[in-house]
Structures are given as C-alpha cells and as structure tokens.
Design an enzyme around this catalytic site. Sequence first.
Site, PDB file in Angstrom:
ATOM      1  N   HIS A 104     -54.205 124.863 -26.827  1.00 30.36           N
ATOM      2  CA  HIS A 104     -53.720 125.835 -25.845  1.00 30.36           C
ATOM      3  C   HIS A 104     -52.820 126.857 -26.525  1.00 30.36           C
ATOM      4  O   HIS A 104     -52.152 126.558 -27.498  1.00 30.36           O
ATOM      5  CB  HIS A 104     -53.005 125.166 -24.671  1.00 30.36           C
ATOM      6  CG  HIS A 104     -51.843 124.298 -25.039  1.00 30.36           C
ATOM      7  ND1 HIS A 104     -51.984 123.061 -25.644  1.00 30.36           N
ATOM      8  CD2 HIS A 104     -50.515 124.475 -24.881  1.00 30.36           C
ATOM      9  CE1 HIS A 104     -50.795 122.514 -25.830  1.00 30.36           C
ATOM     10  NE2 HIS A 104     -49.871 123.367 -25.390  1.00 30.36           N
ATOM     11  N   HIS A 106     -49.788 129.634 -25.762  1.00 27.26           N
ATOM     12  CA  HIS A 106     -48.732 130.066 -24.851  1.00 27.26           C
ATOM     13  C   HIS A 106     -48.599 131.576 -24.972  1.00 27.26           C
ATOM     14  O   HIS A 106     -48.447 132.095 -26.084  1.00 27.26           O
ATOM     15  CB  HIS A 106     -47.386 129.451 -25.250  1.00 27.26           C
ATOM     16  CG  HIS A 106     -47.299 127.981 -25.115  1.00 27.26           C
ATOM     17  ND1 HIS A 106     -46.680 127.378 -24.057  1.00 27.26           N
ATOM     18  CD2 HIS A 106     -47.758 126.977 -25.912  1.00 27.26           C
ATOM     19  CE1 HIS A 106     -46.742 126.059 -24.211  1.00 27.26           C
ATOM     20  NE2 HIS A 106     -47.397 125.801 -25.332  1.00 27.26           N
TER      21      HIS A 106
END
Length: 144
Positions: A104, A106
């Site tokens: 992932h 950010h």
Amino acid sequence: MAAAYDNDNVFAKILRGEIPAHKVYEDDVALAIMDIMPRAEGHVLVIPKVPARNLLDIDPAALAALISRVQHVAKAAKDAFGADGLTLQQFNESAGGQVIFHLHFHILPRFEGVALRPPGTMADGEKLKAQAEKIRAALGPFAG
C-alpha cells in the site's frame, strides 16, 4: 526467504468486502481508501487488487499499473485539499516500518509549516466520508 502473502490481512478483507472502508477510487487494478488513522487531512491509501505482500514481491507489470493509479489519486488529493505538496510513503517488511502486509501507498496532502500528526489516532467516520467525497469530486476520469 520471503514471507508468504496472508490472505487474511485487513486490506485483503477490505478488497473482499468483509470490512467497510471509505472508498475514494476503484478500478480493476487498485482501490484507494481513506486511512482510518490519518496523519494528515486527506490521508489516502492506494492498494493493488493483486495479492502482493509489498513492493519486493509484486509483479513489475502490476506495479506499473498500480503506480499510475497512485499518481492519479495523489493529484486529486492535492487538488481537493489545496495542499502545498504531498508526502508519499511506502514501507516494506517490519524492519522497514510495514505493519499491514499487503502493498500500500500512503498519500498525505501537506501544507507549509504543518507537521504530520503522530500515528495511531482513529478518525471520525463522518469526517473520513466527507474527505473521500471531496477527493472523488476532484478525481476526474482516469487517463492511464
């Protein structure tokens, strides 16, 4: 030897619809959601739909497709919040700061003179919903 991908990580559960999330963007490659413990206003996470533990094990073609979505969402988040800049974070393995073992990115809209908040404080769900709507409104069509 690299650790195996865990199909029961929180992002895998969100992708399967088992855990709710405030969605910002979704297509066949990626899902962008609001971070429930934001370190900045408009803190968004972009995750691939393919099972990938982190940057080190994702297929390069899948990563190429994913990063164009990261850029698309990042532009919208910056515009939606009138931010002065962006911080992009991505962590790999525990020693690198990774906590959830599904790749992932950010995206954190940033403002001159405003520090990131410390990690670990849950955000109000209604506030996250409003922020997701604000970013979605700034998205426009994906041209990747």
